[in-house]
Design a protein around this motif. Sequence first.
Motif, PDB file in Angstrom:
ATOM      1  N   ARG A 210      19.309  23.723 -41.383  1.00 40.42           N
ATOM      2  CA  ARG A 210      18.997  22.319 -41.062  1.00 40.42           C
ATOM      3  C   ARG A 210      19.213  21.418 -42.272  1.00 40.42           C
ATOM      4  O   ARG A 210      19.742  20.308 -42.145  1.00 40.42           O
ATOM      5  CB  ARG A 210      17.551  22.207 -40.563  1.00 40.42           C
ATOM      6  N   HIS A 211      18.812  21.901 -43.445  1.00 38.58           N
ATOM      7  CA  HIS A 211      19.037  21.112 -44.666  1.00 38.58           C
ATOM      8  C   HIS A 211      20.530  20.867 -44.877  1.00 38.58           C
ATOM      9  O   HIS A 211      20.941  19.763 -45.260  1.00 38.58           O
ATOM     10  CB  HIS A 211      18.452  21.839 -45.880  1.00 38.58           C
ATOM     11  N   TYR A 212      21.324  21.915 -44.648  1.00 40.53           N
ATOM     12  CA  TYR A 212      22.769  21.793 -44.841  1.00 40.53           C
ATOM     13  C   TYR A 212      23.372  20.762 -43.889  1.00 40.53           C
ATOM     14  O   TYR A 212      24.129  19.873 -44.311  1.00 40.53           O
ATOM     15  CB  TYR A 212      23.428  23.156 -44.645  1.00 40.53           C
ATOM     16  N   HIS A 213      23.040  20.855 -42.624  1.00 40.46           N
ATOM     17  CA  HIS A 213      23.631  19.936 -41.650  1.00 40.46           C
ATOM     18  C   HIS A 213      23.119  18.508 -41.843  1.00 40.46           C
ATOM     19  O   HIS A 213      23.866  17.546 -41.635  1.00 40.46           O
ATOM     20  CB  HIS A 213      23.380  20.442 -40.238  1.00 40.46           C
ATOM     21  N   SER A 214      21.881  18.375 -42.281  1.00 38.58           N
ATOM     22  CA  SER A 214      21.381  17.035 -42.617  1.00 38.58           C
ATOM     23  C   SER A 214      22.132  16.465 -43.809  1.00 38.58           C
ATOM     24  O   SER A 214      22.441  15.269 -43.852  1.00 38.58           O
ATOM     25  CB  SER A 214      19.878  17.091 -42.927  1.00 38.58           C
ATOM     26  N   TYR A 215      22.443  17.342 -44.772  1.00 37.30           N
ATOM     27  CA  TYR A 215      23.190  16.877 -45.932  1.00 37.30           C
ATOM     28  C   TYR A 215      24.589  16.440 -45.528  1.00 37.30           C
ATOM     29  O   TYR A 215      25.082  15.400 -46.007  1.00 37.30           O
ATOM     30  CB  TYR A 215      23.263  17.979 -46.993  1.00 37.30           C
ATOM     31  N   LEU A 216      25.231  17.202 -44.655  1.00 35.26           N
ATOM     32  CA  LEU A 216      26.563  16.803 -44.189  1.00 35.26           C
ATOM     33  C   LEU A 216      26.513  15.432 -43.526  1.00 35.26           C
ATOM     34  O   LEU A 216      27.404  14.600 -43.733  1.00 35.26           O
ATOM     35  CB  LEU A 216      27.119  17.838 -43.204  1.00 35.26           C
ATOM     36  N   ASP A 217      25.474  15.179 -42.748  1.00 35.38           N
ATOM     37  CA  ASP A 217      25.333  13.859 -42.108  1.00 35.38           C
ATOM     38  C   ASP A 217      25.200  12.748 -43.143  1.00 35.38           C
ATOM     39  O   ASP A 217      25.674  11.632 -42.930  1.00 35.38           O
ATOM     40  CB  ASP A 217      24.113  13.847 -41.187  1.00 35.38           C
ATOM     41  N   SER A 218      24.557  13.068 -44.278  1.00 36.14           N
ATOM     42  CA  SER A 218      24.334  12.051 -45.309  1.00 36.14           C
ATOM     43  C   SER A 218      25.606  11.689 -46.070  1.00 36.14           C
ATOM     44  O   SER A 218      25.624  10.700 -46.817  1.00 36.14           O
ATOM     45  CB  SER A 218      23.279  12.541 -46.308  1.00 36.14           C
ATOM     46  N   LEU A 219      26.675  12.478 -45.905  1.00 39.05           N
ATOM     47  CA  LEU A 219      27.897  12.266 -46.676  1.00 39.05           C
ATOM     48  C   LEU A 219      28.826  11.214 -46.078  1.00 39.05           C
ATOM     49  O   LEU A 219      29.821  10.850 -46.694  1.00 39.05           O
ATOM     50  CB  LEU A 219      28.671  13.590 -46.815  1.00 39.05           C
ATOM     51  N   ARG A 220      28.515  10.737 -44.902  1.00 41.71           N
ATOM     52  CA  ARG A 220      29.371   9.737 -44.269  1.00 41.71           C
ATOM     53  C   ARG A 220      29.472   8.493 -45.149  1.00 41.71           C
ATOM     54  O   ARG A 220      28.474   7.991 -45.665  1.00 41.71           O
ATOM     55  CB  ARG A 220      28.813   9.365 -42.895  1.00 41.71           C
ATOM     56  N   ASP A 221      30.700   8.033 -45.321  1.00 39.58           N
ATOM     57  CA  ASP A 221      30.984   6.829 -46.113  1.00 39.58           C
ATOM     58  C   ASP A 221      30.747   7.031 -47.605  1.00 39.58           C
ATOM     59  O   ASP A 221      30.675   6.054 -48.364  1.00 39.58           O
ATOM     60  CB  ASP A 221      30.171   5.620 -45.619  1.00 39.58           C
ATOM     61  N   LYS A 222      30.612   8.272 -48.059  1.00 42.13           N
ATOM     62  CA  LYS A 222      30.466   8.555 -49.478  1.00 42.13           C
ATOM     63  C   LYS A 222      31.749   9.155 -50.042  1.00 42.13           C
ATOM     64  O   LYS A 222      32.543   9.763 -49.325  1.00 42.13           O
ATOM     65  CB  LYS A 222      29.304   9.527 -49.729  1.00 42.13           C
ATOM     66  N   LYS A 223      31.927   8.980 -51.338  1.00 43.80           N
ATOM     67  CA  LYS A 223      33.045   9.608 -52.042  1.00 43.80           C
ATOM     68  C   LYS A 223      32.582  11.000 -52.456  1.00 43.80           C
ATOM     69  O   LYS A 223      31.725  11.149 -53.327  1.00 43.80           O
ATOM     70  CB  LYS A 223      33.436   8.782 -53.265  1.00 43.80           C
ATOM     71  N   VAL A 224      33.176  12.031 -51.830  1.00 52.02           N
ATOM     72  CA  VAL A 224      32.676  13.393 -51.973  1.00 52.02           C
ATOM     73  C   VAL A 224      33.727  14.295 -52.610  1.00 52.02           C
ATOM     74  O   VAL A 224      34.916  14.202 -52.288  1.00 52.02           O
ATOM     75  CB  VAL A 224      32.282  13.976 -50.602  1.00 52.02           C
ATOM     76  N   VAL A 225      33.275  15.180 -53.496  1.00 50.97           N
ATOM     77  CA  VAL A 225      34.096  16.278 -53.982  1.00 50.97           C
ATOM     78  C   VAL A 225      33.641  17.542 -53.271  1.00 50.97           C
ATOM     79  O   VAL A 225      32.473  17.943 -53.370  1.00 50.97           O
ATOM     80  CB  VAL A 225      33.974  16.468 -55.503  1.00 50.97           C
ATOM     81  N   TYR A 226      34.553  18.142 -52.508  1.00 51.72           N
ATOM     82  CA  TYR A 226      34.304  19.425 -51.869  1.00 51.72           C
ATOM     83  C   TYR A 226      34.851  20.500 -52.802  1.00 51.72           C
ATOM     84  O   TYR A 226      36.065  20.703 -52.895  1.00 51.72           O
ATOM     85  CB  TYR A 226      34.985  19.485 -50.498  1.00 51.72           C
ATOM     86  N   LEU A 227      33.958  21.173 -53.502  1.00 52.86           N
ATOM     87  CA  LEU A 227      34.347  22.117 -54.551  1.00 52.86           C
ATOM     88  C   LEU A 227      34.162  23.542 -54.051  1.00 52.86           C
ATOM     89  O   LEU A 227      33.038  24.016 -53.871  1.00 52.86           O
ATOM     90  CB  LEU A 227      33.503  21.879 -55.804  1.00 52.86           C
TER      91      LEU A 227
END
Length: 293
Positions: A210-227
Amino acid sequence: MQWITKPSAPLAEAVRALAQRIDKADAVLVGAGAGLSAACGPAFDYSGRNFLDKFGDFHERYGINDLYSGGFYPFPDAETRWAWWSRHIWYARYACPVGQPYRDLVALLTGRDHFVITTNVDHQFQRAGLDKDRLFYTQGDYGLWQCSTPCHSRTYDNYDQVKAMVEQQHGLRIPTGLVPHCPVCGEEMSMNLRADNTFVEDAGWHVAARHYHSYLDSLRDKKVVYLEIGVGGNTPGIIKYPFWRMALESRDATYAELNYSDILAPSDLGKRALLIQGDAAEALAQLRAELGA
Protein backbone atom coordinates in the motif's frame (compact mmCIF):
# COMPACT_ATOMS: atom_id res chain seq x y z
CA MET A 1 10.06 -2.06 -30.36
CA GLN A 2 13.63 -0.86 -30.85
CA TRP A 3 16.15 -0.81 -28.04
CA ILE A 4 19.09 1.08 -26.57
CA THR A 5 21.74 -1.47 -25.64
CA LYS A 6 24.93 0.53 -25.22
CA PRO A 7 26.15 2.57 -22.25
CA SER A 8 25.25 6.24 -22.38
CA ALA A 9 28.84 7.19 -21.48
CA PRO A 10 31.89 5.81 -19.68
CA LEU A 11 31.14 4.94 -16.06
CA ALA A 12 32.44 8.06 -14.30
CA GLU A 13 30.86 10.40 -16.84
CA ALA A 14 27.52 8.59 -16.73
CA VAL A 15 27.46 8.67 -12.92
CA ARG A 16 28.07 12.43 -12.97
CA ALA A 17 25.14 12.80 -15.36
CA LEU A 18 22.97 10.71 -13.06
CA ALA A 19 23.96 12.85 -10.07
CA GLN A 20 22.88 15.96 -11.97
CA ARG A 21 19.51 14.44 -12.81
CA ILE A 22 18.92 13.29 -9.24
CA ASP A 23 19.87 16.74 -7.98
CA LYS A 24 17.23 18.32 -10.22
CA ALA A 25 14.56 15.69 -9.58
CA ASP A 26 11.56 15.97 -7.30
CA ALA A 27 11.71 12.28 -6.39
CA VAL A 28 13.80 9.13 -6.82
CA LEU A 29 12.21 5.69 -7.14
CA VAL A 30 14.78 2.91 -6.79
CA GLY A 31 14.27 -0.65 -8.03
CA ALA A 32 16.96 -3.00 -6.72
CA GLY A 33 17.75 -6.57 -7.72
CA ALA A 34 20.28 -9.25 -6.91
CA GLY A 35 23.10 -7.40 -8.65
CA LEU A 36 23.16 -4.85 -5.84
CA SER A 37 23.96 -7.53 -3.25
CA ALA A 38 26.43 -9.19 -5.63
CA ALA A 39 28.33 -5.88 -5.75
CA CYS A 40 28.88 -5.98 -1.98
CA GLY A 41 32.00 -8.13 -2.17
CA PRO A 42 33.21 -11.71 -1.56
CA ALA A 43 31.20 -12.18 1.65
CA PHE A 44 28.05 -12.01 -0.49
CA ASP A 45 29.13 -14.41 -3.23
CA TYR A 46 26.65 -17.25 -3.77
CA SER A 47 29.31 -19.49 -5.31
CA GLY A 48 33.07 -19.95 -5.53
CA ARG A 49 35.42 -19.74 -2.57
CA ASN A 50 32.94 -18.02 -0.26
CA PHE A 51 30.41 -20.79 -0.84
CA LEU A 52 32.93 -23.61 -0.41
CA ASP A 53 34.29 -22.10 2.80
CA LYS A 54 30.81 -22.22 4.37
CA PHE A 55 29.13 -25.12 2.55
CA GLY A 56 32.01 -27.34 1.46
CA ASP A 57 30.52 -30.34 3.30
CA PHE A 58 27.22 -29.99 1.42
CA HIS A 59 29.17 -29.65 -1.82
CA GLU A 60 31.13 -32.84 -1.14
CA ARG A 61 28.13 -34.96 -0.18
CA TYR A 62 25.45 -33.62 -2.53
CA GLY A 63 27.38 -31.87 -5.30
CA ILE A 64 25.76 -28.50 -4.60
CA ASN A 65 27.82 -25.75 -6.23
CA ASP A 66 26.12 -22.54 -5.14
CA LEU A 67 23.73 -21.11 -2.59
CA TYR A 68 20.88 -20.55 -5.04
CA SER A 69 20.67 -24.08 -6.42
CA GLY A 70 21.01 -25.52 -2.92
CA GLY A 71 17.69 -23.93 -2.05
CA PHE A 72 15.99 -26.28 -4.53
CA TYR A 73 17.89 -29.48 -3.66
CA PRO A 74 15.70 -32.50 -2.70
CA PHE A 75 17.33 -33.28 0.62
CA PRO A 76 16.57 -36.75 2.04
CA ASP A 77 14.84 -35.60 5.23
CA ALA A 78 13.74 -32.56 7.22
CA GLU A 79 16.77 -32.68 9.51
CA THR A 80 19.16 -32.33 6.57
CA ARG A 81 16.99 -29.78 4.79
CA TRP A 82 16.96 -27.50 7.84
CA ALA A 83 20.67 -27.98 8.42
CA TRP A 84 21.10 -26.52 4.95
CA TRP A 85 18.51 -23.78 5.30
CA SER A 86 19.61 -22.66 8.75
CA ARG A 87 23.18 -22.23 7.52
CA HIS A 88 21.91 -20.59 4.32
CA ILE A 89 19.83 -18.10 6.33
CA TRP A 90 22.58 -17.49 8.86
CA TYR A 91 25.23 -16.49 6.34
CA ALA A 92 22.95 -14.69 3.88
CA ARG A 93 20.84 -12.79 6.42
CA TYR A 94 22.35 -12.61 9.91
CA ALA A 95 26.12 -13.17 9.92
CA CYS A 96 27.02 -11.18 6.81
CA PRO A 97 28.04 -7.51 7.06
CA VAL A 98 25.96 -4.62 5.78
CA GLY A 99 27.16 -4.02 2.24
CA GLN A 100 28.79 -0.69 1.51
CA PRO A 101 26.77 -0.19 -1.71
CA TYR A 102 23.61 -0.31 0.42
CA ARG A 103 25.07 2.18 2.87
CA ASP A 104 26.00 4.51 0.01
CA LEU A 105 22.59 4.22 -1.63
CA VAL A 106 20.66 4.86 1.58
CA ALA A 107 22.92 7.81 2.40
CA LEU A 108 22.41 9.50 -0.97
CA LEU A 109 18.63 9.00 -0.74
CA THR A 110 18.41 10.49 2.75
CA GLY A 111 16.87 13.94 2.67
CA ARG A 112 15.34 13.34 -0.76
CA ASP A 113 11.84 12.24 -1.68
CA HIS A 114 12.39 8.54 -2.33
CA PHE A 115 11.07 4.99 -2.22
CA VAL A 116 12.67 1.58 -2.84
CA ILE A 117 11.14 -1.55 -4.32
CA THR A 118 13.33 -4.65 -4.19
CA THR A 119 13.23 -8.32 -5.09
CA ASN A 120 16.12 -9.00 -2.70
CA VAL A 121 15.39 -11.08 0.39
CA ASP A 122 18.58 -10.52 2.44
CA HIS A 123 17.26 -7.61 4.58
CA GLN A 124 20.18 -5.39 3.55
CA PHE A 125 18.10 -2.25 3.05
CA GLN A 126 16.62 -2.46 6.54
CA ARG A 127 20.04 -3.12 8.07
CA ALA A 128 21.50 -0.16 6.16
CA GLY A 129 18.95 2.12 7.81
CA LEU A 130 16.30 2.65 5.13
CA ASP A 131 12.98 3.75 6.60
CA LYS A 132 10.74 0.66 6.44
CA ASP A 133 7.84 2.86 5.34
CA ARG A 134 9.81 3.61 2.18
CA LEU A 135 10.53 -0.02 1.25
CA PHE A 136 8.52 -2.71 -0.55
CA TYR A 137 10.23 -6.11 -0.27
CA THR A 138 8.14 -8.01 -2.81
CA GLN A 139 9.64 -11.51 -2.64
CA GLY A 140 9.91 -12.16 1.10
CA ASP A 141 12.74 -12.23 3.64
CA TYR A 142 15.25 -14.85 4.74
CA GLY A 143 14.43 -13.86 8.33
CA LEU A 144 10.81 -15.04 8.10
CA TRP A 145 9.14 -18.45 8.14
CA GLN A 146 5.59 -19.36 7.22
CA CYS A 147 3.39 -22.42 7.31
CA SER A 148 4.24 -24.63 4.33
CA THR A 149 0.58 -25.39 3.59
CA PRO A 150 -0.04 -22.45 4.26
CA CYS A 151 -2.95 -22.66 6.69
CA HIS A 152 -2.83 -18.95 7.58
CA SER A 153 -1.15 -15.74 6.41
CA ARG A 154 1.13 -14.91 9.32
CA THR A 155 4.94 -15.05 9.19
CA TYR A 156 7.39 -15.68 12.01
CA ASP A 157 10.82 -14.26 12.85
CA ASN A 158 13.37 -17.08 12.85
CA TYR A 159 16.59 -15.71 14.36
CA ASP A 160 16.62 -17.69 17.63
CA GLN A 161 15.66 -20.98 15.99
CA VAL A 162 18.11 -20.56 13.14
CA LYS A 163 20.92 -19.77 15.57
CA ALA A 164 20.15 -22.92 17.53
CA MET A 165 20.09 -25.02 14.34
CA VAL A 166 23.46 -23.67 13.22
CA GLU A 167 25.03 -24.27 16.62
CA GLN A 168 23.60 -27.78 17.10
CA GLN A 169 23.83 -29.31 13.62
CA HIS A 170 26.18 -32.24 13.21
CA GLY A 171 26.86 -34.46 10.21
CA LEU A 172 24.72 -32.20 8.00
CA ARG A 173 21.68 -32.72 10.22
CA ILE A 174 19.93 -30.82 12.98
CA PRO A 175 18.30 -32.50 16.00
CA THR A 176 14.78 -33.64 15.13
CA GLY A 177 13.36 -31.50 17.91
CA LEU A 178 14.54 -28.34 16.13
CA VAL A 179 12.59 -29.00 12.91
CA PRO A 180 10.15 -26.05 12.85
CA HIS A 181 6.42 -26.72 12.75
CA CYS A 182 3.45 -24.43 12.24
CA PRO A 183 1.96 -23.41 15.62
CA VAL A 184 -1.54 -23.53 14.13
CA CYS A 185 -1.79 -26.76 12.10
CA GLY A 186 1.42 -28.59 13.00
CA GLU A 187 2.72 -28.90 9.43
CA GLU A 188 6.38 -28.17 8.76
CA MET A 189 7.31 -24.53 8.31
CA SER A 190 8.88 -23.20 5.10
CA MET A 191 10.77 -20.13 3.99
CA ASN A 192 8.81 -16.96 3.32
CA LEU A 193 10.28 -16.68 -0.18
CA ARG A 194 8.21 -16.36 -3.34
CA ALA A 195 8.86 -19.63 -5.16
CA ASP A 196 5.31 -20.83 -5.88
CA ASN A 197 1.67 -20.09 -5.03
CA THR A 198 2.15 -20.99 -1.34
CA PHE A 199 4.04 -17.73 -0.69
CA VAL A 200 2.41 -15.85 2.20
CA GLU A 201 1.80 -12.15 1.72
CA ASP A 202 1.49 -11.27 5.39
CA ALA A 203 0.15 -8.10 7.00
CA GLY A 204 3.54 -6.37 6.76
CA TRP A 205 3.79 -7.23 3.06
CA HIS A 206 0.39 -5.69 2.38
CA VAL A 207 1.25 -2.54 4.33
CA ALA A 208 4.44 -2.17 2.28
CA ALA A 209 2.48 -2.73 -0.96
CA ARG A 210 0.00 0.00 0.00
CA HIS A 211 2.85 2.39 0.79
CA TYR A 212 4.39 1.65 -2.60
CA HIS A 213 1.21 2.24 -4.58
CA SER A 214 0.45 5.39 -2.61
CA TYR A 215 3.93 6.62 -3.42
CA LEU A 216 3.40 5.93 -7.12
CA ASP A 217 0.21 8.02 -6.97
CA SER A 218 2.19 10.87 -5.39
CA LEU A 219 4.59 10.99 -8.36
CA ARG A 220 2.09 12.46 -10.80
CA ASP A 221 3.31 15.76 -12.25
CA LYS A 222 6.71 15.34 -10.56
CA LYS A 223 10.15 15.14 -12.14
CA VAL A 224 11.18 11.59 -11.25
CA VAL A 225 14.34 9.53 -11.61
CA TYR A 226 13.53 5.83 -11.94
CA LEU A 227 16.80 4.25 -10.84
CA GLU A 228 17.13 0.53 -11.52
CA ILE A 229 20.12 -1.22 -9.95
CA GLY A 230 21.26 -4.79 -10.53
CA VAL A 231 17.96 -6.04 -11.93
CA GLY A 232 18.19 -9.13 -14.10
CA GLY A 233 15.71 -10.82 -16.40
CA ASN A 234 14.12 -13.34 -14.01
CA THR A 235 11.19 -11.20 -12.88
CA PRO A 236 11.09 -8.15 -15.19
CA GLY A 237 7.41 -7.55 -14.46
CA ILE A 238 8.17 -6.38 -10.91
CA ILE A 239 10.65 -3.56 -11.56
CA LYS A 240 11.99 -3.29 -15.11
CA TYR A 241 8.79 -3.21 -17.17
CA PRO A 242 6.90 -0.90 -14.77
CA PHE A 243 9.88 1.49 -14.64
CA TRP A 244 10.00 1.61 -18.45
CA ARG A 245 6.26 2.26 -18.62
CA MET A 246 6.27 5.00 -16.00
CA ALA A 247 9.28 6.72 -17.55
CA LEU A 248 7.70 6.61 -21.00
CA GLU A 249 4.51 8.17 -19.67
CA SER A 250 6.26 11.30 -18.36
CA ARG A 251 8.34 13.73 -20.40
CA ASP A 252 10.09 14.89 -17.22
CA ALA A 253 11.17 11.41 -16.14
CA THR A 254 14.59 9.79 -16.34
CA TYR A 255 15.05 6.04 -16.54
CA ALA A 256 18.51 5.14 -15.25
CA GLU A 257 19.80 1.59 -15.30
CA LEU A 258 22.95 0.54 -13.45
CA ASN A 259 24.02 -3.01 -14.24
CA TYR A 260 27.28 -4.92 -14.44
CA SER A 261 26.39 -6.81 -17.61
CA ASP A 262 23.38 -6.41 -19.89
CA ILE A 263 21.73 -3.01 -20.17
CA LEU A 264 18.55 -2.29 -22.08
CA ALA A 265 15.95 0.42 -22.53
CA PRO A 266 13.26 1.29 -25.09
CA SER A 267 14.64 3.60 -27.75
CA ASP A 268 11.52 5.77 -27.37
CA LEU A 269 13.02 7.08 -24.13
CA GLY A 270 15.79 8.76 -26.12
CA LYS A 271 17.97 10.99 -23.98
CA ARG A 272 15.74 10.35 -20.97
CA ALA A 273 17.39 6.92 -20.72
CA LEU A 274 20.71 6.83 -18.89
CA LEU A 275 22.35 3.42 -19.15
CA ILE A 276 25.32 2.84 -16.87
CA GLN A 277 27.36 -0.33 -17.22
CA GLY A 278 29.82 -1.24 -14.50
CA ASP A 279 30.38 -2.15 -10.88
CA ALA A 280 27.51 -0.92 -8.68
CA ALA A 281 29.82 -0.54 -5.68
CA GLU A 282 32.10 1.84 -7.58
CA ALA A 283 29.21 3.70 -9.19
CA LEU A 284 27.25 4.22 -5.96
CA ALA A 285 30.33 5.36 -4.06
CA GLN A 286 30.98 7.96 -6.75
CA LEU A 287 27.30 8.93 -6.91
CA ARG A 288 27.23 9.49 -3.15
CA ALA A 289 30.32 11.67 -3.42
CA GLU A 290 28.91 13.64 -6.36
CA LEU A 291 25.75 14.37 -4.37
CA GLY A 292 27.68 15.28 -1.23
CA ALA A 293 25.80 12.67 0.85
